[in-house]
Enzyme design. Structure first.
Site, mmCIF file in Angstrom:
data_model
loop_
_atom_site.group_PDB
_atom_site.id
_atom_site.type_symbol
_atom_site.label_atom_id
_atom_site.label_comp_id
_atom_site.label_asym_id
_atom_site.label_seq_id
_atom_site.Cartn_x
_atom_site.Cartn_y
_atom_site.Cartn_z
ATOM 1 N N ASP A 204 -2.648 -39.686 -15.012
ATOM 2 C CA ASP A 204 -2.827 -39.406 -16.440
ATOM 3 C C ASP A 204 -4.176 -39.932 -16.944
ATOM 4 O OD1 ASP A 204 -1.373 -38.741 -19.072
ATOM 5 O OD2 ASP A 204 -2.012 -40.804 -19.445
ATOM 6 N N GLU B 187 -5.496 -35.455 -14.175
ATOM 7 C CA GLU B 187 -5.467 -34.898 -15.516
ATOM 8 C C GLU B 187 -6.763 -35.313 -16.207
ATOM 9 O OE1 GLU B 187 -3.884 -34.844 -19.953
ATOM 10 O OE2 GLU B 187 -4.146 -36.688 -18.834
HETATM 11 C C1 NOJ Z 1 -1.916 -37.153 -21.454
HETATM 12 C C2 NOJ Z 1 -0.469 -36.815 -21.532
HETATM 13 O O1 NOJ Z 1 -0.278 -35.513 -21.062
HETATM 14 C C3 NOJ Z 1 -0.042 -36.988 -22.967
HETATM 15 O O2 NOJ Z 1 1.276 -36.528 -23.157
HETATM 16 C C4 NOJ Z 1 -0.182 -38.426 -23.360
HETATM 17 O O3 NOJ Z 1 0.106 -38.574 -24.727
HETATM 18 C C5 NOJ Z 1 -1.597 -38.945 -23.088
HETATM 19 N N1 NOJ Z 1 -2.112 -38.543 -21.818
HETATM 20 C C6 NOJ Z 1 -1.635 -40.444 -23.124
HETATM 21 O O4 NOJ Z 1 -1.017 -40.974 -21.995
#
Ligand code: NOJ
Length: 527
Positions: free
Chosen positions: A201, A243
């Site tokens: 993430d 991500e």
């Molecule tokens: C990306 C995630 O997909 C999202 O849902 C989240 O709020 C943020 N990162 C923070 O972790």
């Protein structure tokens, strides 16, 4: 396919455990419930499940606010339940990756609690502090609708702490190598349990440096390469997925170099809004342009493509003008907008038009990359824009027309059911050969049956018509599939130069010569 490259050809399914199936009747989905639904996931023809955060958490950001990295949220079960889920998935030939939230913790994490209460605690330096909250002023705010600043003052600490997301999600300090050691131990913990990898993430934001926008910094890449080294040395067949919501040229470094590899897979954020844009405009140009701007990627790596996920449909990777246009077209009500995006699910975005749904999904499943399908989209689940934050796209999975859509026997569920569940549910769609569910299965199975669609190169086919997108997927020039899409609401001509079968309409006879594509028609022509 070499097994270690499994992720290059897989289809993924994104699972929100809280939303899927409630095994113990408390109104929250859990791993025991999800085990009973693995047959459904398997029936889609997917190869791997991405489980959204399942750790103990106050759930202020649906688990992306982690309070304990090596355990399971009590609402979702126990570590033993998770292991049983993993084993049951593996027994069906399904792999499982989990979310690795490295950038920040919850403010409820014991590290942060210790840090804020005692300046001399070794945990103080696990986070990023300031006396003034004025540093790194060039850094954008991501949760624009709620966060006025990336700094928040903490009374107990007597200082400001740095956070890229909610103010209850303090960022970890990667200048402290003790944080590296903690992360490495957490990574080993889950890989030792047998998971198949991580969706990492928010990776662009690990380090902060004055005078920069604090994204994609060299130090961040160095740390991520250390993570990859650990995987390569100790867990060689697992996958790391980035991500990183960035432009293609900034994404490329996340794949690393042959000497210093980083991620096996990166989400391709910029393509996603352009698929919707092209469809609405009836013009292929946005898709062609972004794919032409997408650089070739190193051998052994892959893009991950998606149409929707658990977040708002992000419009960060479009121009300001395009964003305004997308909002006008797809989110006319202010309530449909959130931060830099649109909080709606796929089917309402497509006006509940099955033709548009089929076209967009056929296009998405024939592009290069590893596709990922968001739970509920396989049945065309609706949304509820009146729920706060992104919750309207995270409501309980709709299994049948019974109590709570078959999701839970509880009187109250963690979020209300969508209003459409009596019509839109798995059981009803099982009975209908033309349902979204059966079309999803058909599209995935057809993709899986074609080597060229799974891992072929892509080559544009000139159509001299902006409404008709056409490309060939092929392996070394052979075994091609010709993919043709009429993005417009008008019939359009397309010429085949020899006899071909359209795999998406198997009952049709062989076709040849100039065809008339129906509005929103999608064709995958076999060699
Ligand atoms: C990306 C995630 O997909 C999202 O849902 C989240 O709020 C943020 N990162 C923070 O972790």
């Amino acid at each position: 396919m070499s097994d270690s490259l499994w992720y290059q050809e897989a289809v993924f399914y994104e699972l929100y455990i809280r939303a899927y199936a409630d095994g113990n009747g408390d109104g929250h989905g859990d791993f025991r419930g999800a085990i009973a639904k693995l047959d459904h996931i398997q029936s889609l023809g997917v190869n791997c499940i991405w489980v959204m955060p399942m750790y103990p958490s106050p759930l202020k950001d649906d688990g992306y606010d982690v309070a304990d990295y090596c355990n399971i949220h009590a609402d979702y079960g126990t570590l033993a339940d998770f292991k049983a889920f993993l084993d049951a998935a593996h027994a069906r030939g399904l792999r499982v990756v989990t979310d690795m939230v490295m950038n920040h913790t919850s403010d409820q994490h014991p590290w942060f609690q210790a840090a804020r209460q005692d300046k001399n605690s070794p945990y103080r330096d696990y986070y990023v502090w300031s006396d003034t909250g004025s540093e790194y002023a060039d850094t954008r705010i991501i949760f624009l609708d709620t966060e006025p600043s990336n700094w928040t003052y903490d009374e107990a600490a007597g200082q400001y702490f740095w956070h890229r997301f909610y103010s209850n999600q303090p960022d970890l300090n990667y200048d402290n190598t003790a944080v590296h050691d903690e992360m490495m131990a957490i990574i080993r913990f889950w890989l030792d349990m047998g998971i198949d990898g991580f969706r990492a993430d928010a990776v662009p934001y690990l380090y902060e440096r004055e005078g920069t926008n604090c994204e994609n910094l060299p130090e961040t890449h160095q740390f991520l390469q250390k993570v990859r080294q650990l995987i390569d040395e100790e867990y060689p067949d697992r996958v790391l997925i980035a991500e990183a919501n960035q432009w293609p040229q900034d994404l490329l470094p996340y794949f690393g170099t042959p000497q210093h590899p980083e991620f096996h897979v990166c989400f391709h954020f910029p393509i996603m809004p352009r698929l919707y844009m092209a469809l609405k405009k009836g013009d292929k140009t946005p898709i062609v342009d972004i794919l032409n701007q997408t650089p070739p990627i190193p051998q052994g790596t892959q893009w991950m493509t998606f149409l929707r996920n658990h977040d708002e449909l992000t419009l960060e990777m479009v121009t300001a003008e395009e964003r305004e246009w997308m909002w006008q077209q797809y989110a006319p009500e202010p309530r449909m907008r959130l931060n830099m995006g649109i909080r709606r699910r796929q089917i309402p975005l497509l006006d509940h038009d099955q033709r548009k749904w089929f076209l967009l999904n056929a296009l998405f499943l024939s592009l290069p990359g590893t596709p990922i399908i968001y739970y509920g989209d396989e049945i065309g689940m609706g949304d509820d824009i009146w729920l706060p934050d992104r919750h309207g796209c995270r409501t309980p999975m709709q299994w049948n027309a019974g109590k709570n859509a078959g999701f839970s026997l509880a009187d109250e569920t963690y979020l209300p059911l969508n209003a459409d569940y009596e019509q839109v549910n798995v059981a009803a769609q099982e009975r209908d050969p033309d349902s979204y569910l059966n079309m999803t299965r058909f599209l995935i199975q057809t993709r899986q049956s074609q080597t060229a669609l799974r891992r072929g190169e892509m080559a544009w086919v000139e159509t001299e018509n902006t409404a008709v997108l056409a490309f060939r997927r092929h392996v070394n020039g052979k075994d091609g599939v010709l993919c043709v899409f009429n993005l417009s609401d008008q019939p359009q001509p397309f010429t085949l130069h020899r006899e071909r079968v359209n795999m998406l309409a198997p009952s049709q006879p062989m076709l040849n010569g100039t065809l008339t594509l129906a509005p929103y028609e999608a064709c995958w022509f076999q060699n």
